[in-house]
Design an enzyme around this catalytic site. Sequence first.
Site, PDB file in Angstrom:
ATOM      1  N   LYS A 134     -12.803 -11.961   0.481  1.00 54.66           N
ATOM      2  CA  LYS A 134     -12.191 -12.018  -0.849  1.00 54.66           C
ATOM      3  C   LYS A 134     -12.380 -13.416  -1.445  1.00 54.66           C
ATOM      4  CE  LYS A 134     -10.459  -7.855  -0.845  1.00 54.66           C
ATOM      5  NZ  LYS A 134     -10.711  -6.840  -1.885  1.00 54.66           N
ATOM      6  N   GLU A 192     -18.614  -8.185  -5.635  1.00 50.80           N
ATOM      7  CA  GLU A 192     -17.892  -6.973  -6.004  1.00 50.80           C
ATOM      8  C   GLU A 192     -16.866  -7.281  -7.084  1.00 50.80           C
ATOM      9  OE1 GLU A 192     -16.671  -4.797  -2.577  1.00 50.80           O
ATOM     10  OE2 GLU A 192     -14.922  -3.933  -3.557  1.00 50.80           O
ATOM     11  N   GLU A 248     -14.166   0.761  -7.611  1.00 52.92           N
ATOM     12  CA  GLU A 248     -12.852   1.192  -7.139  1.00 52.92           C
ATOM     13  C   GLU A 248     -11.869   1.362  -8.292  1.00 52.92           C
ATOM     14  OE1 GLU A 248     -12.306  -2.453  -4.711  1.00 52.92           O
ATOM     15  OE2 GLU A 248     -10.251  -2.443  -5.435  1.00 52.92           O
ATOM     16  N   HIS A 283     -15.678   2.630  -1.770  1.00 53.68           N
ATOM     17  CA  HIS A 283     -14.480   1.817  -1.621  1.00 53.68           C
ATOM     18  C   HIS A 283     -13.569   2.513  -0.623  1.00 53.68           C
ATOM     19  CE1 HIS A 283     -10.221   0.896  -2.989  1.00 53.68           C
ATOM     20  NE2 HIS A 283     -10.671  -0.248  -2.526  1.00 53.68           N
ATOM     21  N   ASP A 326     -14.573   6.142  -5.301  1.00 56.18           N
ATOM     22  CA  ASP A 326     -13.217   6.065  -4.777  1.00 56.18           C
ATOM     23  C   ASP A 326     -12.643   7.477  -4.703  1.00 56.18           C
ATOM     24  OD1 ASP A 326     -10.736   3.818  -4.631  1.00 56.18           O
ATOM     25  OD2 ASP A 326     -10.156   5.870  -5.107  1.00 56.18           O
ATOM     26  N   LYS A 348     -16.816  -8.465   4.679  1.00 58.52           N
ATOM     27  CA  LYS A 348     -16.510  -8.765   3.266  1.00 58.52           C
ATOM     28  C   LYS A 348     -15.384  -9.775   3.166  1.00 58.52           C
ATOM     29  CE  LYS A 348     -14.852  -5.762   0.131  1.00 58.52           C
ATOM     30  NZ  LYS A 348     -14.924  -4.415  -0.467  1.00 58.52           N
ATOM     31  N   ASP A 403     -15.996 -10.436  -2.833  1.00 62.15           N
ATOM     32  CA  ASP A 403     -15.237  -9.532  -3.705  1.00 62.15           C
ATOM     33  C   ASP A 403     -14.227 -10.337  -4.526  1.00 62.15           C
ATOM     34  OD1 ASP A 403     -13.720  -7.533  -4.856  1.00 62.15           O
ATOM     35  OD2 ASP A 403     -13.160  -6.561  -2.976  1.00 62.15           O
ATOM     36  N   TYR A 424       0.838  -1.199   0.000  1.00 59.30           N
ATOM     37  CA  TYR A 424       0.000   0.000   0.000  1.00 59.30           C
ATOM     38  C   TYR A 424       0.876   1.253   0.000  1.00 59.30           C
ATOM     39  CZ  TYR A 424      -4.265  -2.686   0.991  1.00 59.30           C
ATOM     40  OH  TYR A 424      -5.342  -3.536   0.930  1.00 59.30           O
TER      41      TYR A 424
END
Lengths: 436, 436
Positions: free
Chosen positions: B219, B273, B302, B352, B325, B217, B247, B33
């Site tokens: 993944k 998602e 997003e 998002h 976003d 949520k 997602d 990130y």
Amino acid sequence: MLPKIINVTVKDVRFPTSTEQHGSDAMHTDPDYSTAYVVLHTDSELKGFGFTFTLGKGTEIVVCAVESLSRLVVGKSLEEIVRDFRGFYRLLTSDSQMRWLGPEKGVIHVATAAVLNAVWDLWARAEGKPLWKLLVDMDPEQLVSCIDFRYITDVLTEKEAVDLLLKAQEGRQQREDQMLSEGYPAYTTSCAWLGYSDQQLQQLCADALRGGWTRFKLKVGADLEDDVRRCRLIRQMIGPNNTLMIDANQKWDVDEAVSWVSRLAEFKPLWIEEPTSPDDILGHATISKALAPHGIGVATGEQCHNRVMFKQLLQASALQFVQIDSCRLGSVNENLAVMLMAHKFKVPVCPHSGGVGLCELVQHLILFDYICVSASLNNRMCEYVDHLHEHFTSPVVIKDAHYLPPKDPGYSCEMLDSSVQRYQFPDGEVWLQMNK
Amino acid sequence: MLPKIINVTVKDVRFPTSTEQHGSDAMHTDPDYSTAYVVLHTDSELKGFGFTFTLGKGTEIVVCAVESLSRLVVGKSLEEIVRDFRGFYRLLTSDSQMRWLGPEKGVIHVATAAVLNAVWDLWARAEGKPLWKLLVDMDPEQLVSCIDFRYITDVLTEKEAVDLLLKAQEGRQQREDQMLSEGYPAYTTSCAWLGYSDQQLQQLCADALRGGWTRFKLKVGADLEDDVRRCRLIRQMIGPNNTLMIDANQKWDVDEAVSWVSRLAEFKPLWIEEPTSPDDILGHATISKALAPHGIGVATGEQCHNRVMFKQLLQASALQFVQIDSCRLGSVNENLAVMLMAHKFKVPVCPHSGGVGLCELVQHLILFDYICVSASLNNRMCEYVDHLHEHFTSPVVIKDAHYLPPKDPGYSCEMLDSSVQRYQFPDGEVWLQMNK
């Protein structure tokens, strides 16, 4: 033994075309035609040349992106790349950190195009063939193995693609011979940039008619009354039987596009190009539907950023002419996907060209399209602009308004060393002098 | 007297989140990130802070793009900017040479977002208000004057936008008071990244339930049997009345998305998602239609690159949840356009968030959406991820799974100087140590 890539260099090369309004349109009023120019250096004497096209400012960002992508390329052998070209394409477009910057759009994708164009150039040189001939000689399975079908399988699967190519094999040799003798039909955009005066337009149009041109494109979209006058002028000059196309370069919103172009319908343009945002698939569909009764088609693609967008333009009947671009889509790989989808939807491909070097590249693709995919010249032609060809080592050859197939090995991407040096930004001689 | 921008600095700040699989999903297996972190220096003591979010590699390209955009910003006074914010937005997004690199997409657009986020931060600081309150206190005409309506007037005109805002004024003070006391509902993505083990998932989920979270949520998309097992696990833990969302982060082609998600329908997810390419409007429409009988909605946004794409997703009924976003769209300006279009189409906005700093920013937008646009909390919630907040001078405050409205002036974009120094790439202490 195919060469191994040991270094990638990239340069910012800009031509000050804005000084004479060449290339001016309703949205791009002062382009300096430019390239991020890539050279792949190998462990042999062979090099690969490639580029993407830009309008001047911001080219430094694309150069930076090519440098970032280079780490994925250096150390790869050409054999390793072409053995799994789909995998290599995906390596560049789907790096798990870098894809956030696209995916497959904008700066990162045009930089990918520049790198991949150089890889294709290198491959064609290694095989001693012009790129179009390399493609023509590849069997369908190998061609299809270069395409990333991710996100397009709802419209075209790998098997369907092979079947389309197999079906088009009949008459292929004949079409190749025809191209070698006649060339591929072109149209000219050189007469009618938006910044040209009426007098300049008339002069250039008269010259073009004498030179055998029969298809002309005019820039529109800045002022309706100007457009009416200029359309009338050019239609009077070229007569009712020659072809006129108009290009708004994304100037309008959807409703405005319909009303504006309807006012120009009396001049019988074959198409309106880029009536609105290149992202607006549904908008293009609305415009297409509204203009169909006037017999005017919609053309778009030079800023259509990837195969997923072209897929939808085709699904939505949003365009009647597919304008592929050699430097915005992910090189030959992604253009193959788009040509095959267009063929499936029976929509003619009429490539975007001009700028700097775009004619040199896209001629290869459209020759392949005719010989191996579409097998038709109906409503098909390739854009031509008479600018900046002198900077290339294998410039296009136009004869009687047709592109004659290139003969030199490669993808015709190589620029003269002297041009690269003189026009490099900001330190080339030309720019140093302008900024004095 | 509002300050004048005299310098723009930008830094590449990366957090090595990939080492612990935080943020891992089916397409982004190892994100670090990161931000391209912008500071606007002015002729007063005020500064503006802004950033865009990235996943690590390639951040240097965004930094380069911000530097290129800076020449359009330096020398402008804040007063000059906000007096015609639409004009300033268009100056950045429609430069006649630079727009070729987008337009309004990819690297150039996220760089634009970083710069504009810093301008909004500066403005809110100059007014001494948190950004959400600056927006809430603006009258409809002034809000709408910040929006570039180009390419969306077929769906939303300036006049309609004003009318929507006027209509939503009833009960505004009450909603503002409600937000100040209760906060805006959030959901958590922190429990179930793809790289987490079942044990880790169970532990985090148990902790979250104890912490009052009711919306989770997960993944999915790498392996169907894994997804079935993990969905079952989490549904068993949270029970039938809490909310589950899944997602796929663009993993599938259209047909695959439908069949895969149908297999997970028994676990009653509220939404799937990013089932496929963020560019595939028609694909999302097909998936929406196919999953509607299962009661599963489609959420995306997003990586939806601009308002023209959101416009079409809404026109095509391609999504049931709009995920704006704060760092991919063109800052507050473009988010205003999307929130208003979503309201017109009666589709809830569920932003998002996560990454680094996205929670800090987007909370301002969703507070404004509730107080001044949607006036509803039905099927609405804002993503929350419990990472990296410690690097901000005004970190989010979460209470009982709700975002409490920020009180400090600005857009909550400012990072601690010490964090910027330590995590700067490649020369910050953290990276120097990792690369030893």
